[in-house]
Design a protein around this motif. Structure first.
Motif, PDB file in Angstrom:
ATOM      1  N   ALA A 181      -2.599  17.244  15.554  1.00  0.00           N
ATOM      2  CA  ALA A 181      -2.128  16.726  14.263  1.00  0.00           C
ATOM      3  C   ALA A 181      -0.809  17.338  13.824  1.00  0.00           C
ATOM      4  CB  ALA A 181      -3.187  16.961  13.187  1.00  0.00           C
ATOM      5  N   SER A 182      -0.367  18.394  14.498  1.00  0.00           N
ATOM      6  CA  SER A 182       0.928  18.983  14.161  1.00  0.00           C
ATOM      7  C   SER A 182       2.092  18.182  14.745  1.00  0.00           C
ATOM      8  CB  SER A 182       0.999  20.430  14.669  1.00  0.00           C
ATOM      9  OG  SER A 182       0.883  20.471  16.082  1.00  0.00           O
ATOM     10  N   ASN A 183       1.804  17.216  15.624  1.00  0.00           N
ATOM     11  CA  ASN A 183       2.848  16.438  16.287  1.00  0.00           C
ATOM     12  C   ASN A 183       3.560  15.506  15.296  1.00  0.00           C
ATOM     13  OD1 ASN A 183       3.884  13.955  17.832  1.00  0.00           O
ATOM     14  ND2 ASN A 183       3.449  15.380  19.502  1.00  0.00           N
ATOM     15  N   THR A 184       4.859  15.597  15.236  1.00  0.00           N
ATOM     16  CA  THR A 184       5.650  14.820  14.282  1.00  0.00           C
ATOM     17  C   THR A 184       5.538  13.324  14.531  1.00  0.00           C
ATOM     18  OG1 THR A 184       7.228  16.648  14.109  1.00  0.00           O
ATOM     19  CG2 THR A 184       7.967  14.495  13.330  1.00  0.00           C
ATOM     20  N   LEU A 185       5.578  12.908  15.806  1.00  0.00           N
ATOM     21  CA  LEU A 185       5.483  11.485  16.118  1.00  0.00           C
ATOM     22  C   LEU A 185       4.127  10.928  15.720  1.00  0.00           C
ATOM     23  CD1 LEU A 185       6.598   8.894  17.397  1.00  0.00           C
ATOM     24  CD2 LEU A 185       5.725   9.699  19.613  1.00  0.00           C
ATOM     25  N   LEU A 186       3.053  11.696  15.927  1.00  0.00           N
ATOM     26  CA  LEU A 186       1.724  11.218  15.541  1.00  0.00           C
ATOM     27  C   LEU A 186       1.658  10.987  14.034  1.00  0.00           C
ATOM     28  CD1 LEU A 186      -1.222  10.527  16.099  1.00  0.00           C
ATOM     29  CD2 LEU A 186      -1.757  12.963  15.899  1.00  0.00           C
ATOM     30  N   ARG A 187       2.208  11.893  13.261  1.00  0.00           N
ATOM     31  CA  ARG A 187       2.199  11.740  11.809  1.00  0.00           C
ATOM     32  C   ARG A 187       2.907  10.447  11.390  1.00  0.00           C
ATOM     33  NH1 ARG A 187       2.039  17.333   8.746  1.00  0.00           N
ATOM     34  NH2 ARG A 187       0.787  18.522  10.210  1.00  0.00           N
ATOM     35  N   MET A 225       0.842  -1.204   0.000  1.00  0.00           N
ATOM     36  CA  MET A 225       0.000   0.000   0.000  1.00  0.00           C
ATOM     37  C   MET A 225       0.869   1.242   0.000  1.00  0.00           C
ATOM     38  SD  MET A 225      -2.640   1.334   2.937  1.00  0.00           S
ATOM     39  CE  MET A 225      -1.277   1.610   4.030  1.00  0.00           C
ATOM     40  N   ALA A 226       0.513   2.202  -0.838  1.00  0.00           N
ATOM     41  CA  ALA A 226       1.252   3.468  -0.880  1.00  0.00           C
ATOM     42  C   ALA A 226       0.562   4.476   0.020  1.00  0.00           C
ATOM     43  CB  ALA A 226       1.300   3.990  -2.312  1.00  0.00           C
ATOM     44  N   VAL A 227       1.189   4.778   1.149  1.00  0.00           N
ATOM     45  CA  VAL A 227       0.645   5.780   2.065  1.00  0.00           C
ATOM     46  C   VAL A 227       1.429   7.059   1.895  1.00  0.00           C
ATOM     47  CG1 VAL A 227       0.211   6.381   4.452  1.00  0.00           C
ATOM     48  CG2 VAL A 227      -0.022   4.016   3.719  1.00  0.00           C
ATOM     49  N   ARG A 228       0.759   8.127   1.505  1.00  0.00           N
ATOM     50  CA  ARG A 228       1.441   9.396   1.279  1.00  0.00           C
ATOM     51  C   ARG A 228       1.003  10.402   2.318  1.00  0.00           C
ATOM     52  NH1 ARG A 228      -0.692  11.387  -3.807  1.00  0.00           N
ATOM     53  NH2 ARG A 228      -2.453  10.054  -3.313  1.00  0.00           N
ATOM     54  N   ILE A 229       1.947  11.094   2.921  1.00  0.00           N
ATOM     55  CA  ILE A 229       1.636  12.222   3.793  1.00  0.00           C
ATOM     56  C   ILE A 229       1.708  13.474   2.932  1.00  0.00           C
ATOM     57  CG2 ILE A 229       2.348  13.582   5.779  1.00  0.00           C
ATOM     58  CD1 ILE A 229       3.370  11.091   7.061  1.00  0.00           C
ATOM     59  N   LEU A 230       0.572  14.108   2.739  1.00  0.00           N
ATOM     60  CA  LEU A 230       0.494  15.258   1.845  1.00  0.00           C
ATOM     61  C   LEU A 230       0.691  16.531   2.641  1.00  0.00           C
ATOM     62  CD1 LEU A 230      -2.597  14.106  -0.213  1.00  0.00           C
ATOM     63  CD2 LEU A 230      -0.200  13.522  -0.511  1.00  0.00           C
ATOM     64  N   TYR A 231       1.584  17.389   2.164  1.00  0.00           N
ATOM     65  CA  TYR A 231       1.933  18.618   2.878  1.00  0.00           C
ATOM     66  C   TYR A 231       2.081  19.735   1.865  1.00  0.00           C
ATOM     67  CZ  TYR A 231       4.367  21.673   6.170  1.00  0.00           C
ATOM     68  OH  TYR A 231       4.721  22.718   6.980  1.00  0.00           O
ATOM     69  N   TRP A 232       1.307  20.796   2.040  1.00  0.00           N
ATOM     70  CA  TRP A 232       1.368  21.910   1.091  1.00  0.00           C
ATOM     71  C   TRP A 232       1.819  23.153   1.812  1.00  0.00           C
ATOM     72  CZ3 TRP A 232       1.691  21.770  -3.838  1.00  0.00           C
ATOM     73  CH2 TRP A 232       1.488  22.907  -4.601  1.00  0.00           C
ATOM     74  N   ASP A 238       2.826   4.779   9.633  1.00  0.00           N
ATOM     75  CA  ASP A 238       3.348   3.415   9.807  1.00  0.00           C
ATOM     76  C   ASP A 238       2.212   2.424  10.042  1.00  0.00           C
ATOM     77  OD1 ASP A 238       5.891   4.406   9.522  1.00  0.00           O
ATOM     78  OD2 ASP A 238       6.388   4.341  11.658  1.00  0.00           O
ATOM     79  N   ALA A 239       1.178   2.850  10.779  1.00  0.00           N
ATOM     80  CA  ALA A 239       0.057   1.951  11.089  1.00  0.00           C
ATOM     81  C   ALA A 239      -0.698   1.547   9.833  1.00  0.00           C
ATOM     82  CB  ALA A 239      -0.895   2.629  12.072  1.00  0.00           C
ATOM     83  N   LEU A 240      -0.924   2.490   8.927  1.00  0.00           N
ATOM     84  CA  LEU A 240      -1.644   2.146   7.696  1.00  0.00           C
ATOM     85  C   LEU A 240      -0.826   1.203   6.829  1.00  0.00           C
ATOM     86  CD1 LEU A 240      -3.456   5.415   6.568  1.00  0.00           C
ATOM     87  CD2 LEU A 240      -4.235   3.614   8.088  1.00  0.00           C
ATOM     88  N   ARG A 241       0.478   1.425   6.770  1.00  0.00           N
ATOM     89  CA  ARG A 241       1.330   0.517   5.990  1.00  0.00           C
ATOM     90  C   ARG A 241       1.331  -0.888   6.594  1.00  0.00           C
ATOM     91  NH1 ARG A 241       5.069   4.953   6.109  1.00  0.00           N
ATOM     92  NH2 ARG A 241       5.199   5.994   4.092  1.00  0.00           N
ATOM     93  N   ARG A 242       1.362  -0.956   7.918  1.00  0.00           N
ATOM     94  CA  ARG A 242       1.490  -2.241   8.601  1.00  0.00           C
ATOM     95  C   ARG A 242       0.164  -3.001   8.667  1.00  0.00           C
ATOM     96  NH1 ARG A 242       2.876  -0.222  12.851  1.00  0.00           N
ATOM     97  NH2 ARG A 242       0.979  -0.445  14.088  1.00  0.00           N
ATOM     98  N   CYS A 243      -0.916  -2.298   8.983  1.00  0.00           N
ATOM     99  CA  CYS A 243      -2.196  -2.950   9.255  1.00  0.00           C
ATOM    100  C   CYS A 243      -3.088  -3.082   8.028  1.00  0.00           C
ATOM    101  CB  CYS A 243      -2.949  -2.184  10.348  1.00  0.00           C
ATOM    102  SG  CYS A 243      -2.054  -2.073  11.912  1.00  0.00           S
TER     103      CYS A 243
END
Length: 403
Positions: free
Chosen positions: A333-339, A1-8, A344-349
């Protein structure tokens, strides 16, 4: 699965990502789209930030002013409503003036006035409500009151590139000082609540833990102070160097529901059991151990519930289009660890799912008026205005928007 974190990057919005508005808000028969640009002045004061912004229908953020009150609230260990109200009353005229000046506009060039109608702290909401209604009525401008959490959910429709903008339906995780919600967004006005918390919101629990272990607030508040403390490279990084912290069990495993009061109480017990008898304080090693453990377990709960929500939507999709996006917004949602944790959870689960994880820029995760302006835009363009006598609502179920 391709999980992308989108940041503009916010700066690019001034360059003008200018396509048809219908790309971001699907049209229906009531909406009358105009060719000319529609410009909104928006006000926000639902908690402890006094905000004003100017945004137009071309997705240009012309100004976004946020006046914070952290110095005034730190002695209380949290938001003190009477202090917040007084500060809002002093700051709102300044914020509005600065927003217009930064946008290089005057009120004659503003087409509509929006404000946070709710939910939030009652007296704080009254400041932006009264200011917006007075401005609109005096200058004969249309008025729209906005649901605060709706605005958080729709922020990526303003900040993402055209190719990466979330498509309805999408799942949204809203995590802030006042709310922890999992919602299914089917349109700008239709949200179905899948999970919430009956006790503490995650942001409030984070703020209280930061206070309880004695952290100095940063310029962005106690939540940012806890994140910075947990990431401090000058503190021990190896778990073997730190005191052992008991594991906190999963919260309501298998259920779509949040709870953070138990985790907060667990931190309180750890602190009381490990204080230095001579000073009454935790030493730095215990502070690091409990802070990192708390943050890990709080985010682990969000991870587990998000995966459950995606699976729930897949099972109950019916004729609905498959989920392609998950929006995560709100101050936490601004927390780096949460992101990283959620990615990682979506890729793993859910490795077989092609789901994009979408975060607004950190500056638009916390409370701001740009998101309020954007959430009002579809109503302004549909000429669906509120009366000048509209009341603010301290409690407001987001599902009521579609009723």
């Amino acid at each position: 699965m391709a999980v992308r974190i989108l940041y503009w990057d916010m700066a690019t919005t001034r360059e003008g990502i200018c396509s048809s508005f219908s790309l971001f808000f699907p049209c229906n028969h009531r909406w009358r789209f105009q060719r000319r640009t529609f410009t909104v002045l928006a006000l926000e004061s639902s908690a402890d930030d006094t905000c004003a912004a100017v945004v137009n229908s071309r997705r240009e953020i012309l100004s976004n002013i946020v006046l914070k009150q952290h110095d005034q609230h730190q002695p209380y260990g949290g938001i003190q409503p009477l202090v917040a109200i007084k500060a809002h009353q002093q700051n709102m005229p300044i914020a509005v003036s600065k927003a217009l000046r930064t946008a290089k506009l005057d009120m004659s060039q503003i087409d509509g006035v929006a404000f946070t109608r709710g939910p939030g702290i009652n007296g704080c909401l009254s400041v932006c409500s009264n200011a917006a209604k007075t401005l609109a009525a005096a200058l004969n401008k249309p008025l729209v009151g906005v649901h605060h959490m709706q605005a958080h959910a729709l922020t990526p429709l303003l900040t993402s590139s055209e190719e990466e903008v979330p498509e309805f339906p999408f799942l949204t995780l809203l995590v802030s000082g006042g709310h922890t919600l999992l919602l299914l967004a089917e349109s700008p006005m239709k949200f179905t609540q899948l999970a919430t918390t009956p006790d503490e919101a995650i942001g409030r629990a984070i703020d209280k833990v930061a206070r309880d272990i004695g952290l100095e607030w940063s310029s962005f508040g106690p939540g940012a102070a806890l994140e910075k403390f947990c990431m401090d490279e000058n503190l021990p990084c190896d778990a073997a160097e730190l005191p052992e912290v008991p594991t906190f069990p999963s919260v309501m495993p298998g259920r779509l529901a949040f709870s953070f009061s138990g985790l907060h109480s667990w931190v309180d017990r750890y602190i009381s059991q490990n204080r230095d008898p001579s000073t009454g304080d935790l030493n730095v090693m215990h502070k690091v151990a409990v802070a990192r453990s708390f943050q890990y377990m709080a985010f682990k709960q969000l991870e587990e519930k998000l995966v459950l929500a995606i699976e729930f939507c897949e099972r109950n999709s019916g004729k609905m289009r498959p989920l392609r996006h998950v929006v995560v917004s709100g101050g936490v949602a601004s927390n780096t660890l949460l992101r990283k944790t959620l990615s990682d959870a979506l890729r793993r689960c859910l490795p077989e799912k092609s789901i994009s994880l979408v975060f607004p820029p950190p500056s638009l995760c916390t409370d701001n008026a740009a998101m309020i302006a954007w959430a009002s835009m579809h109503r302004f363009l549909a000429e669906d205005y509120d009366d000048y006598s509209i009341d603010h609502r301290a409690k407001w179920n987001i599902e009521d928007l579609s009723r």
